[in-house]
Design a protein around this motif. Structure first.
Motif, PDB file in Angstrom:
ATOM      1  N   GLU A 146      70.115  21.046  51.542  1.00 18.19           N
ATOM      2  CA  GLU A 146      70.448  22.391  51.237  1.00 18.19           C
ATOM      3  C   GLU A 146      70.796  23.710  52.122  1.00 18.19           C
ATOM      4  O   GLU A 146      71.099  24.383  52.059  1.00 18.19           O
ATOM      5  CB  GLU A 146      70.083  22.393  50.012  1.00 18.19           C
ATOM      6  N   ILE A 147      68.867  23.485  52.819  1.00 15.96           N
ATOM      7  CA  ILE A 147      68.679  24.848  52.948  1.00 15.96           C
ATOM      8  C   ILE A 147      69.794  24.834  54.145  1.00 15.96           C
ATOM      9  O   ILE A 147      70.508  25.687  55.173  1.00 15.96           O
ATOM     10  CB  ILE A 147      67.405  24.571  53.629  1.00 15.96           C
ATOM     11  N   GLU A 148      69.942  23.251  55.477  1.00 13.05           N
ATOM     12  CA  GLU A 148      70.489  23.640  56.397  1.00 13.05           C
ATOM     13  C   GLU A 148      72.452  23.807  55.774  1.00 13.05           C
ATOM     14  O   GLU A 148      73.098  24.897  56.882  1.00 13.05           O
ATOM     15  CB  GLU A 148      70.950  21.809  57.085  1.00 13.05           C
ATOM     16  N   HIS A 149      72.963  23.624  54.674  1.00 15.51           N
ATOM     17  CA  HIS A 149      73.986  23.989  54.137  1.00 15.51           C
ATOM     18  C   HIS A 149      74.057  25.191  54.213  1.00 15.51           C
ATOM     19  O   HIS A 149      75.544  25.550  54.661  1.00 15.51           O
ATOM     20  CB  HIS A 149      74.644  22.678  53.003  1.00 15.51           C
ATOM     21  N   GLU A 154      76.431  30.136  55.666  1.00 23.91           N
ATOM     22  CA  GLU A 154      76.748  31.719  55.144  1.00 23.91           C
ATOM     23  C   GLU A 154      75.924  32.886  56.713  1.00 23.91           C
ATOM     24  O   GLU A 154      75.747  33.801  57.373  1.00 23.91           O
ATOM     25  CB  GLU A 154      75.596  32.008  54.305  1.00 23.91           C
ATOM     26  N   GLN A 155      75.245  31.619  57.723  1.00 21.41           N
ATOM     27  CA  GLN A 155      75.093  32.431  58.609  1.00 21.41           C
ATOM     28  C   GLN A 155      74.038  33.763  58.441  1.00 21.41           C
ATOM     29  O   GLN A 155      74.298  35.104  59.132  1.00 21.41           O
ATOM     30  CB  GLN A 155      75.605  32.880  59.812  1.00 21.41           C
ATOM     31  N   ALA A 163      67.838  35.307  53.159  1.00 24.40           N
ATOM     32  CA  ALA A 163      68.985  35.091  51.489  1.00 24.40           C
ATOM     33  C   ALA A 163      69.404  35.838  51.183  1.00 24.40           C
ATOM     34  O   ALA A 163      69.389  37.570  51.032  1.00 24.40           O
ATOM     35  CB  ALA A 163      67.547  35.196  51.004  1.00 24.40           C
ATOM     36  N   LYS A 164      70.644  35.489  51.112  1.00 22.06           N
ATOM     37  CA  LYS A 164      71.916  37.248  51.045  1.00 22.06           C
ATOM     38  C   LYS A 164      72.445  36.683  49.494  1.00 22.06           C
ATOM     39  O   LYS A 164      73.475  35.621  49.946  1.00 22.06           O
ATOM     40  CB  LYS A 164      73.223  36.468  52.296  1.00 22.06           C
ATOM     41  N   LEU A 168      77.009  32.806  48.891  1.00 21.23           N
ATOM     42  CA  LEU A 168      76.201  31.914  48.622  1.00 21.23           C
ATOM     43  C   LEU A 168      74.555  31.511  48.582  1.00 21.23           C
ATOM     44  O   LEU A 168      74.158  31.178  47.770  1.00 21.23           O
ATOM     45  CB  LEU A 168      76.207  31.111  49.818  1.00 21.23           C
ATOM     46  N   GLY A 169      73.846  32.628  48.718  1.00 23.26           N
ATOM     47  CA  GLY A 169      72.166  32.362  48.799  1.00 23.26           C
ATOM     48  C   GLY A 169      72.060  32.591  47.586  1.00 23.26           C
ATOM     49  O   GLY A 169      71.055  32.402  47.261  1.00 23.26           O
TER      50      GLY A 169
END
Length: 207
Positions: A146-149, A154-155, A163-164, A168-169
């Motif tokens: 999940e973290i990698e996706h 989102e980058q 955390a944005k 998507l964050g």
């Protein structure tokens, strides 16, 4: 938020200046429908030894506003800073994918307080106001995939704590607790509007 924003004013002529080059803060400030300029503050953001995250955020927000106000003394200048606080330790902007992975690994299943500080200064009138808008954020027990996706999609490498939440964050989180809904994005507009009114610029009164 829309990618098409109204043009900015020239700082030398502006009544209101945002002392930040953050695109997130610029987009938020446009919500108040006030013309403003943007000016980058020349401030060293290095934490002091042992400085608590909330203290760091407050100090930098005021320093940014004061530095820009010294150059444009007639204007109301907004300075802001955000520091993610995990058990009293500051978590900054990751800058790289690898650092963002480390941050999210450390925060998963934990509660992080995003210390968002704002200051408004008008040097010519001797006006200064500042406040802190802490946001308590509870992260889900995220797995590595999940973290990698999230990071690849989102980058969010220019966001404190990676955390944005406006994108998507939001799927990283279990809960957000805040009394100023835009504080987590980077500029607490309820507090900003109050400080501007106190400084003589009411967003609800036409100039």
């Amino acid at each position: 938020m829309s990618s098409t924003l109204p043009p900015l004013q020239d700082a030398a002529e502006a009544r209101l200046i945002l002392g930040s080059t953050s695109r997130y803060r610029r987009e938020l400030l446009h919500r108040l429908h006030l013309p403003f300029a943007v000016c980058a503050p020349a401030v060293d953001e290095t934490p002091l030894p042992g400085e608590a995250p909330a203290t760091l955020a407050r100090r930098l927000a005021l320093a940014k506003a004061r530095e820009v106000a010294a150059r444009f003394p007639q204007a109301l200048v907004i300075g802001s800073d955000q520091v993610a606080d995990l058990d009293g330790q500051p978590i900054g902007k990751p800058g790289t994918h690898e650092r963002a992975v480390e941050q999210l690994h450390a925060m998963r299943g934990r509660t992080v307080v995003f210390q968002t500080a704002v200051a408004v200064v008008c040097q010519a009138r001797g006006f200064e106001a500042q406040d802190l808008a802490p946001v308590s954020v509870r992260f889900r027990a995220l797995d590595d995939a999940e973290i990698e996706h999230y990071l690849r999609t989102e980058q969010p490498y220019d966001c404190a704590g990676s955390a944005k939440s406006e994108g998507l964050g939001i799927a990283l989180l279990d809960a957000i607790d805040s009394d100023d809904p835009t504080a987590l994005i980077g500029l607490p507009l309820i507090r900003v509007a109050r400080m501007l009114r106190d400084g003589g610029l009411n967003p609800l009164v036409a100039a």
